[in-house]
Design a protein around this motif. Structure first.
Motif, PDB file in Angstrom:
ATOM      1  N   ASP A 157      39.570 -16.301   2.615  1.00 12.36           N
ATOM      2  CA  ASP A 157      40.675 -17.001   1.987  1.00 12.36           C
ATOM      3  C   ASP A 157      40.219 -17.759   0.733  1.00 12.36           C
ATOM      4  N   VAL A 158      39.091 -18.458   0.866  1.00 10.02           N
ATOM      5  CA  VAL A 158      38.595 -19.280  -0.245  1.00 10.02           C
ATOM      6  C   VAL A 158      38.088 -18.394  -1.376  1.00 10.02           C
ATOM      7  N   LEU A 159      37.388 -17.313  -1.020  1.00 12.37           N
ATOM      8  CA  LEU A 159      36.836 -16.425  -2.045  1.00 12.37           C
ATOM      9  C   LEU A 159      37.938 -15.758  -2.843  1.00 12.37           C
ATOM     10  N   HIS A 160      39.063 -15.553  -2.205  1.00 13.44           N
ATOM     11  CA  HIS A 160      40.223 -14.949  -2.837  1.00 13.44           C
ATOM     12  C   HIS A 160      40.581 -15.679  -4.137  1.00 13.44           C
ATOM     13  N   GLY A 161      40.385 -16.979  -4.150  1.00 13.24           N
ATOM     14  CA  GLY A 161      40.762 -17.765  -5.317  1.00 13.24           C
ATOM     15  C   GLY A 161      39.645 -17.950  -6.334  1.00 13.24           C
ATOM     16  N   THR A 162      38.487 -17.330  -6.116  1.00 11.23           N
ATOM     17  CA  THR A 162      37.399 -17.494  -7.076  1.00 11.23           C
ATOM     18  C   THR A 162      36.970 -16.126  -7.585  1.00 11.23           C
ATOM     19  N   SER A 163      36.106 -16.130  -8.586  1.00 15.46           N
ATOM     20  CA  SER A 163      35.589 -14.855  -9.069  1.00 15.46           C
ATOM     21  C   SER A 163      34.103 -14.756  -8.762  1.00 15.46           C
ATOM     22  N   ALA A 164      33.632 -15.612  -7.850  1.00  9.40           N
ATOM     23  CA  ALA A 164      32.197 -15.669  -7.581  1.00  9.40           C
ATOM     24  C   ALA A 164      31.715 -14.387  -6.902  1.00  9.40           C
ATOM     25  N   THR A 165      30.537 -13.973  -7.313  1.00 10.43           N
ATOM     26  CA  THR A 165      29.845 -12.885  -6.632  1.00 10.43           C
ATOM     27  C   THR A 165      29.250 -13.464  -5.355  1.00 10.43           C
ATOM     28  N   VAL A 166      29.282 -12.683  -4.265  1.00 12.26           N
ATOM     29  CA  VAL A 166      28.751 -13.205  -3.007  1.00 12.26           C
ATOM     30  C   VAL A 166      27.674 -12.262  -2.489  1.00 12.26           C
ATOM     31  N   VAL A 167      26.527 -12.838  -2.155  1.00 15.60           N
ATOM     32  CA  VAL A 167      25.523 -12.084  -1.410  1.00 15.60           C
ATOM     33  C   VAL A 167      25.406 -12.780  -0.058  1.00 15.60           C
ATOM     34  N   PHE A 168      25.698 -12.041   0.983  1.00 17.42           N
ATOM     35  CA  PHE A 168      25.857 -12.618   2.310  1.00 17.42           C
ATOM     36  C   PHE A 168      24.872 -11.934   3.247  1.00 17.42           C
ATOM     37  N   VAL A 169      24.083 -12.731   3.954  1.00 20.30           N
ATOM     38  CA  VAL A 169      23.112 -12.166   4.889  1.00 20.30           C
ATOM     39  C   VAL A 169      23.601 -12.378   6.312  1.00 20.30           C
ATOM     40  N   THR A 170      23.550 -11.341   7.119  1.00 13.04           N
ATOM     41  CA  THR A 170      23.921 -11.492   8.526  1.00 13.04           C
ATOM     42  C   THR A 170      23.216 -10.417   9.342  1.00 13.04           C
ATOM     43  N   HIS A 171      23.114 -10.630  10.651  1.00 15.33           N
ATOM     44  CA  HIS A 171      22.642  -9.536  11.500  1.00 15.33           C
ATOM     45  C   HIS A 171      23.802  -8.973  12.315  1.00 15.33           C
ATOM     46  N   ASP A 172      24.998  -9.499  12.038  1.00 19.61           N
ATOM     47  CA  ASP A 172      26.189  -9.116  12.803  1.00 19.61           C
ATOM     48  C   ASP A 172      26.951  -8.033  12.028  1.00 19.61           C
ATOM     49  N   VAL A 173      26.939  -6.828  12.554  1.00 15.87           N
ATOM     50  CA  VAL A 173      27.526  -5.692  11.848  1.00 15.87           C
ATOM     51  C   VAL A 173      29.031  -5.878  11.647  1.00 15.87           C
ATOM     52  N   ASP A 174      29.706  -6.431  12.644  1.00 13.66           N
ATOM     53  CA  ASP A 174      31.156  -6.615  12.525  1.00 13.66           C
ATOM     54  C   ASP A 174      31.483  -7.631  11.430  1.00 13.66           C
ATOM     55  N   GLU A 175      30.669  -8.675  11.352  1.00  4.09           N
ATOM     56  CA  GLU A 175      30.854  -9.662  10.286  1.00  4.09           C
ATOM     57  C   GLU A 175      30.661  -8.997   8.926  1.00  4.09           C
ATOM     58  N   ALA A 176      29.647  -8.151   8.849  1.00  3.65           N
ATOM     59  CA  ALA A 176      29.368  -7.446   7.601  1.00  3.65           C
ATOM     60  C   ALA A 176      30.569  -6.594   7.197  1.00  3.65           C
ATOM     61  N   LEU A 177      31.110  -5.841   8.145  1.00  2.00           N
ATOM     62  CA  LEU A 177      32.218  -4.940   7.843  1.00  2.00           C
ATOM     63  C   LEU A 177      33.478  -5.707   7.477  1.00  2.00           C
TER      64      LEU A 177
END
Lengths: 318, 266
Positions: B205-225
């Motif tokens: 929701d928050v990213l929707h209002g920004t133009s920031a590039t996001v690099v996100f680290v996780t080990h949770d495949v569902d979160e990634a998808l």
């Protein structure tokens, strides 16, 4: 002995009881964001610890005070009994002045200007020496912990001087300082400096790197890290050093006054001993105890004020 | 299986924006936000990752997945400028990264809030470091605090907040400095499943209002998808494969095929 003062030091805590951390659940988070209002409110439940009620806290506080004052009164009563009953079982209490004799001597001294002059003199010495030690100890502690180079240059001489008891520096102080006054302040400084420096150094080293990383990724440079992370983050450890430093500073200022002072509580106490005026000796000792208690309690209070952010157990005010 | 250094250069730059254009209204600049150019990483002499090549487009949400110890966080620290590569270069906006910058805000898994600062003063910190005037700092901080659902908690200390709330504050703090990129190191890893779900929705929701590039680290495949425009699988010292994830970003869309592929990669 300064035992009554030590007993009374504990009595400070209920006075500093932390106020309840606001009332949970009164805020209305996330009203503007889509579907977040509910989630925000839900998380408040585990957010704020339930505070003890004001009344329960006051009652517990009053009980605590009663116990502490009672303990002090019992100590004085025991002393009174031991001296007036002329108890002499190994320890010769029959020779010791009784609390009433000491109180009478104290009342007499309160009418003289010398008493206040001595108090003021010792207080000025301790505050000057301790303040210098706090500034130098914190600054150097941070420097040697943050800079390999500064540590290599400054630590060897510091580590060699550190084990020397500050009071053993008296001959040197008399030699190099133009006045006794400066010498006594120097001894006080030397006594307080090392515990403050060492505690600061350890506190800086123990600082989690996470906070520093966070500030650096905000674009913060060395000064920002120092001001926003290192100084506030080390405060709990630094205050440990300040407390210890204040204790040692008192030991040394009094000893130095006994050796080379012309005024001051330590000098007056020793002087009373040389003229075999034991009630006056005990007045001096009690004054030192009370002064010592007031200064360490001030440090303690200030430390708690400045480290309110520390996590603490629920209902625990210490 | 894909070649270990499956370089996506060339096909990348256009795809994420085009892929999500139908469902997302995020503004996406042309060009390149972050590039890993033959980067080798490690701690001390020990090498963890070799010859990483990856292009990240502006506005893209790129998720790094991989088993524990695969070096996900290490890559993120290098992009942040907290860790210097043994070889190769990290570029941000075409410039070689030589240290941390407020352009690349970082959100940590552990509680990286300064515990002696209130919520408000934590969120204001990046603005203060940038020298934003006091009044403006307050306004910006307050609006971000409200945006992450913490209005009314401005004067609380971190210790008075739950884990999820603290991560909300970290999110607000990182975005208050208006960074070009937000680097998130398993930010929801320590949260319970329900809070984690809330935080994922909040993030989208928050990213929707920004133009920031996001690099996100996780080990949770569902979160990634759920979050990613693209998923990068890290394995055996390099990039295993790079997969585009089609929108829309809702939990109920079936991505079983992709999921199976990623799990097979891991």
């Amino acid at each position: 002995m300064s035992t009554p003062a030590l007993g009374a030091a504990d009595a400070l805590s209920p006075g500093t009881a932390t106020p309840a951390s606001g009332t949970p659940g009164t805020a209305s988070p996330g009203a503007g964001t889509t579907g977040l209002g509910a989630t925000g409110t839900a998380s408040t439940d585990d957010g704020a610890a339930p505070a003890r009620t004001g009344r329960g806290r006051t009652a517990a506080g009053a009980r605590g005070w009663a116990v502490r004052l009672g303990s002090l009164a019992a100590f004085v009563a025991l002393w009174q009994w031991l001296t007036t009953a002329d108890v002499s079982a190994g320890l010769r209490f029959d020779r010791l002045p009784s609390p009433t004799e000491v109180a009478a001597e104290f009342a007499r001294q309160l009418g003289t200007g010398t008493y206040y002059l001595d108090l003021a003199q010792s207080t000025i010495r301790i505050i000057t020496g301790f303040a210098l030690a706090a500034v130098a100890g914190i600054a150097l502690g941070v420097l040697v912990a943050r800079s390999r180079w500064v540590a290599d240059v400054l630590l060897p001489p510091i580590e060699v001087v550190r084990p020397i008891p500050a009071i053993a520096l008296v001959p040197i102080a008399i030699l190099v300082f133009p006045t006794d006054e400066q010498g006594i302040v120097f001894i006080t400084f030397a006594a307080a400096f090392f515990p403050i420096m060492v505690s600061t150094r350890h506190a800086v080293r123990a600082l989690p790197t996470l906070w520093e990383d966070a500030v650096r990724t905000m674009g913060g440079g060395r000064a920002h890290v120092l001001w926003n992370v290192v100084l506030p983050g080390t405060l709990p450890g630094v205050f440990g050093g300040l407390s210890v430093g204040m204790g040692v500073a008192w030991i040394c200022v009094i000893s130095a006054e006994m050796i080379s002072g012309e005024f001051g509580v330590g000098y007056r106490t020793w002087h009373a001993y040389t003229v075999v005026d034991y009630p006056a000796v005990l007045v001096g000792m009690t004054s030192i105890g009370v002064l010592g208690w007031v200064t360490s309690a001030s440090i303690e209070l200030l430390g708690r004020r400045l480290t309110r952010w520390l996590p603490r157990a629920e209902g625990n005010t210490r | 299986m894909t070649a270990p250094t499956a370089s996506t250069t060339g096909s990348t730059t256009a795809s994420p924006a085009a892929m999500t254009a139908g469902t997302e209204s995020r503004r996406v600049d042309a060009g390149l936000a972050i590039r890993l150019d033959g980067v080798a990483l490690g701690y001390g002499r020990r090498a963890i990752l070799e010859d990483l090549r990856l292009d990240i487009a502006p506005g893209e949400v790129l998720v790094l997945v991989g088993p524990s110890g695969s070096g996900k966080s290490t890559v993120l620290r290098a992009v942040a400028g907290l860790l210097a590569p043994h070889a190769g270069r990290v570029l941000a906006q075409g410039v070689t990264v030589s240290g941390p910058s407020p352009d690349r805000a970082m959100i940590f898994q552990d509680d990286a809030l300064l515990p002696w600062r209130t919520v408000r003063r934590n969120v204001e910190l990046p603005l203060r470091i940038r020298g934003v005037p006091r009044r403006e700092r307050g306004t910006v901080a307050e609006s971000w605090i409200a945006r992450v659902g913490l209005a009314g908690f401005e004067d609380r200390l971190p210790r008075e907040l739950s884990g999820g709330m603290r991560q909300r504050v970290q999110l607000a703090r990182s975005l208050a400095g208006a960074p070009r990129a937000v680097l998130m190191d398993e930010p929801f890893g320590a949260l319970d499943a329900q809070t984690r779900g809330e935080m994922q929705r909040l993030l989208l929701d928050v990213l929707h209002g920004t133009s920031a590039t996001v690099v996100f680290v996780t080990h949770d495949v569902d979160e990634a998808l759920l979050l990613a425009d693209r998923v990068v699988v890290l394995r055996r010292g390099g990039i295993g494969s790079v997969l585009s994830v089609p929108g829309p970003r809702t939990p109920d869309v079936d991505r079983a095929g992709l999921r199976a592929r990623i799990i097979e990669e891991l």
